[in-house]
Structures are given as C-alpha cells and as structure tokens.
Design a protein around this motif. Structure first.
Motif, PDB file in Angstrom:
ATOM      1  N   ALA A   1       0.839  -1.202   0.000  1.00 23.34           N
ATOM      2  CA  ALA A   1       0.000   0.000   0.000  1.00 23.34           C
ATOM      3  C   ALA A   1       0.875   1.254   0.000  1.00 23.34           C
ATOM      4  N   ASP A   2       1.928   1.244   0.800  1.00 22.97           N
ATOM      5  CA  ASP A   2       2.851   2.368   0.837  1.00 22.97           C
ATOM      6  C   ASP A   2       3.507   2.565  -0.528  1.00 22.97           C
TER       7      ASP A   2
ATOM      8  N   LEU B   1      -1.193  -2.214  -4.841  1.00 19.85           N
ATOM      9  CA  LEU B   1      -0.579  -1.009  -5.376  1.00 19.85           C
ATOM     10  C   LEU B   1      -1.514  -0.337  -6.382  1.00 19.85           C
ATOM     11  N   ALA B   2      -2.103  -1.155  -7.259  1.00 20.03           N
ATOM     12  CA  ALA B   2      -2.996  -0.616  -8.286  1.00 20.03           C
ATOM     13  C   ALA B   2      -4.209   0.057  -7.654  1.00 20.03           C
ATOM     14  N   PHE B   3      -4.689  -0.486  -6.539  1.00 20.23           N
ATOM     15  CA  PHE B   3      -5.819   0.123  -5.841  1.00 20.23           C
ATOM     16  C   PHE B   3      -5.463   1.542  -5.404  1.00 20.23           C
TER      17      PHE B   3
ATOM     18  N   VAL C   1       0.158  -2.014 -13.354  1.00 20.58           N
ATOM     19  CA  VAL C   1       0.852  -1.893 -12.072  1.00 20.58           C
ATOM     20  C   VAL C   1       1.204  -3.272 -11.515  1.00 20.58           C
ATOM     21  N   ASP C   2       2.447  -3.406 -11.060  1.00 22.83           N
ATOM     22  CA  ASP C   2       2.852  -4.612 -10.340  1.00 22.83           C
ATOM     23  C   ASP C   2       3.707  -4.186  -9.147  1.00 22.83           C
ATOM     24  N   ASP C   3       3.980  -5.135  -8.244  1.00 20.00           N
ATOM     25  CA  ASP C   3       4.732  -4.777  -7.037  1.00 20.00           C
ATOM     26  C   ASP C   3       6.232  -4.773  -7.258  1.00 20.00           C
ATOM     27  N   GLY C   4       6.669  -5.083  -8.458  1.00 17.25           N
ATOM     28  CA  GLY C   4       8.081  -5.062  -8.802  1.00 17.25           C
ATOM     29  C   GLY C   4       8.330  -5.940 -10.012  1.00 17.25           C
ATOM     30  N   ILE C   5       9.501  -5.806 -10.576  1.00 11.97           N
ATOM     31  CA  ILE C   5       9.870  -6.584 -11.754  1.00 11.97           C
ATOM     32  C   ILE C   5      11.173  -7.313 -11.469  1.00 11.97           C
ATOM     33  N   ALA C   6      11.193  -8.591 -11.823  1.00  7.35           N
ATOM     34  CA  ALA C   6      12.430  -9.360 -11.726  1.00  7.35           C
ATOM     35  C   ALA C   6      13.017  -9.560 -13.121  1.00  7.35           C
ATOM     36  N   THR C   7      12.352 -10.382 -13.930  1.00  8.08           N
ATOM     37  CA  THR C   7      12.837 -10.620 -15.299  1.00  8.08           C
ATOM     38  C   THR C   7      12.106  -9.783 -16.338  1.00  8.08           C
ATOM     39  N   GLY C   8      10.864  -9.392 -16.037  1.00  6.46           N
ATOM     40  CA  GLY C   8      10.098  -8.573 -16.964  1.00  6.46           C
ATOM     41  C   GLY C   8       9.176  -9.331 -17.893  1.00  6.46           C
ATOM     42  N   SER C   9       9.186 -10.654 -17.848  1.00  2.00           N
ATOM     43  CA  SER C   9       8.388 -11.421 -18.801  1.00  2.00           C
ATOM     44  C   SER C   9       6.884 -11.234 -18.596  1.00  2.00           C
ATOM     45  N   THR C  10       6.432 -11.187 -17.340  1.00  3.17           N
ATOM     46  CA  THR C  10       4.995 -11.055 -17.082  1.00  3.17           C
ATOM     47  C   THR C  10       4.485  -9.676 -17.460  1.00  3.17           C
ATOM     48  N   VAL C  11       5.197  -8.621 -17.061  1.00  2.00           N
ATOM     49  CA  VAL C  11       4.732  -7.272 -17.395  1.00  2.00           C
ATOM     50  C   VAL C  11       4.817  -7.023 -18.896  1.00  2.00           C
ATOM     51  N   ARG C  12       5.798  -7.612 -19.549  1.00  4.12           N
ATOM     52  CA  ARG C  12       5.895  -7.485 -21.009  1.00  4.12           C
ATOM     53  C   ARG C  12       4.647  -8.071 -21.661  1.00  4.12           C
TER      54      ARG C  12
ATOM     55  N   LEU D   1       3.648   1.584 -17.820  1.00  7.50           N
ATOM     56  CA  LEU D   1       4.002   0.530 -16.869  1.00  7.50           C
ATOM     57  C   LEU D   1       4.496   1.199 -15.591  1.00  7.50           C
ATOM     58  N   ALA D   2       3.887   0.873 -14.464  1.00  4.44           N
ATOM     59  CA  ALA D   2       4.223   1.519 -13.198  1.00  4.44           C
ATOM     60  C   ALA D   2       4.584   0.475 -12.147  1.00  4.44           C
ATOM     61  N   VAL D   3       5.811   0.537 -11.654  1.00  4.08           N
ATOM     62  CA  VAL D   3       6.289  -0.389 -10.633  1.00  4.08           C
ATOM     63  C   VAL D   3       7.190   0.359  -9.653  1.00  4.08           C
ATOM     64  N   PRO D   4       7.261  -0.077  -8.410  1.00  2.00           N
ATOM     65  CA  PRO D   4       8.129   0.605  -7.450  1.00  2.00           C
ATOM     66  C   PRO D   4       9.608   0.277  -7.610  1.00  2.00           C
ATOM     67  N   VAL D   5       9.921  -0.935  -8.083  1.00  2.33           N
ATOM     68  CA  VAL D   5      11.329  -1.329  -8.176  1.00  2.33           C
ATOM     69  C   VAL D   5      11.529  -2.330  -9.310  1.00  2.33           C
TER      70      VAL D   5
END
Length: 223
Positions: free
Chosen positions: A7-8, A37-39, A128-139, A155-159
């Motif tokens: 949420a933060d 996060l999206a909320f 929106v996602d809580d972060g990206i590791a490899t990027g395959s899902t957000v892609r 595309l909006a992510v915190p890290v």
C-alpha cells in the motif's frame, strides 16, 4: 527498506503519475501482488481499477521460454521469432494455449466475479505490479493491453533492475519506476512487509474500487 508494504509503495507510485489524473485512464493490476498497489494508484487518479490476467505460452520443450501470451476475450500475442526458431507447429501452439486459457479464465472469474472487463479501447492503460524481476509477465501484460485496444501503455512499478527497465521501451510508452538498482536480488528485499497477497484481498480491493462513487461515474462515462 524503501517501502513499508505494498500500500505504501502504491501511494508513492501514484505520486509519480499525477499527470494522468482526469485523463481517460484505466488502472490494471497484475494479480496478486500488484493489486494493492494498483488500488492506491486508481484511488489517487480517480480512475477505474481492473485486474489484468495474462498467461505465458511457454515452449512445449522449454516452458520457461515464452512463445507468446494470452489475455481475456481471446487476446493473443505470438512471438513468431521463438515459434519459428523452435519449429513449433500450429497444433503444438494450440494445445499449450488451450491449457493456459482454462487457467486464465478460472483466475479471471475468481478475481472479478460477474463484473465485465473494463474496456481499454482508445484509453491509456496503466499496468501496475509490485516489482519486476525478469520482466516477462509485465511485457506480456503490456502486449495484451494493446491487443485489447489501449492507445497508450504506462508501466508503473516501485522497483526493477535497471537493465530490465531499459528493455521494456519496446512494449510500454512510458515506464514509471521509483527504484532502479544495478544490483538486484529479489523484489521482497525492497519491502519491510512483503507478505503474500491472498485471493480474498484481491477480490475485496477490486470490489471496493468497483463500488466507489468515482469508479461508478467513470464506468458510466465509458459504457
């Protein structure tokens, strides 16, 4: 730790997207961790919130490598270079796709219930996602949003790792990311509380957003 919890992170991420307030925007959270996060982002922008459910179509002989992705309402993205290089036949692709589509539809029903999918045609999709590791899902999510008619994808992510962010410009018109470390081990390291988001929490947040006065008004304007 940069973020107390999801949420933060969502509230801080929303601060980077204020220019979108009042625009034709639909906020799409990737389940499950992206929904809290999206909320927060949707509430700050006064935008409609929905879930974007995508499934990777993995190679029959190497499932971790995507040869495509699917979304709801028949949305389909094919990585033709991978398909051709691995000599995947149409029948092989179809078999994997049909299996993944069953799971996709199950998840969409679980999270959204009887509500229709929020329309994206002609709108800006903020994924929106809580972060990206490899990027395959957000892609895959960005590609599916375009297949559903989004004219602009943010595309909006915190890290996310700096190297991965650089490669997402081919699928997103804009990437809003608060932390872009060169050395990256895991998304959870950037949260004080990274406890798992439950299905029930996803359903509750989507219901709260769908029944808020702002969302009801926004939906009526797009119907």
């Amino acid at each position: 730790m940069p973020f107390l919890d999801r949420a933060d992170a969502g509230r801080r991420l929303a601060g980077r997207l204020t220019q979108l307030r009042g625009a034709d925007v639909t906020v799409l959270g990737l389940p499950r961790g992206g929904i809290p996060l999206a909320f927060e982002v949707a509430q700050a922008l006064g935008a409609v919130l929905d879930v974007i459910v995508v499934r990777k179509i993995g190679l029959p002989r190497q499932p971790e490598l995507a040869m495509g992705a699917i979304g709801e309402d028949g949305a389909r993205v094919i990585n033709r270079q991978v398909v051709i290089a691995d000599q995947v036949s149409p029948d092989e692709f179809t078999r994997v796709e049909e299996r993944e589509r069953v799971e996709l539809e199950r998840r969409a029903r679980r999270f959204r219930g009887d509500r229709p999918r929020a329309p994206l045609n002609g709108r800006t999709a903020v994924i929106v996602d809580d972060g990206i590791a490899t990027g395959s899902t957000v892609r895959a999510a960005c590609q599916v949003a375009r297949a559903h008619g989004a004219v602009r994808v943010v595309l909006a992510v915190p890290v996310a790792p700096r190297a991965v962010i650089a490669g997402l410009s081919s699928v997103a018109d804009e990437v809003a990311c608060l932390e872009r470390p060169e050395r990256f081990l895991a998304i959870g390291q950037w949260y004080h509380d990274f406890s798992q988001t439950s299905d029930e929490e996803v359903v509750t947040l989507l219901h709260r957003a769908a029944t808020s006065p702002v969302t009801v008004e926004r939906r009526s304007m797009t119907d």
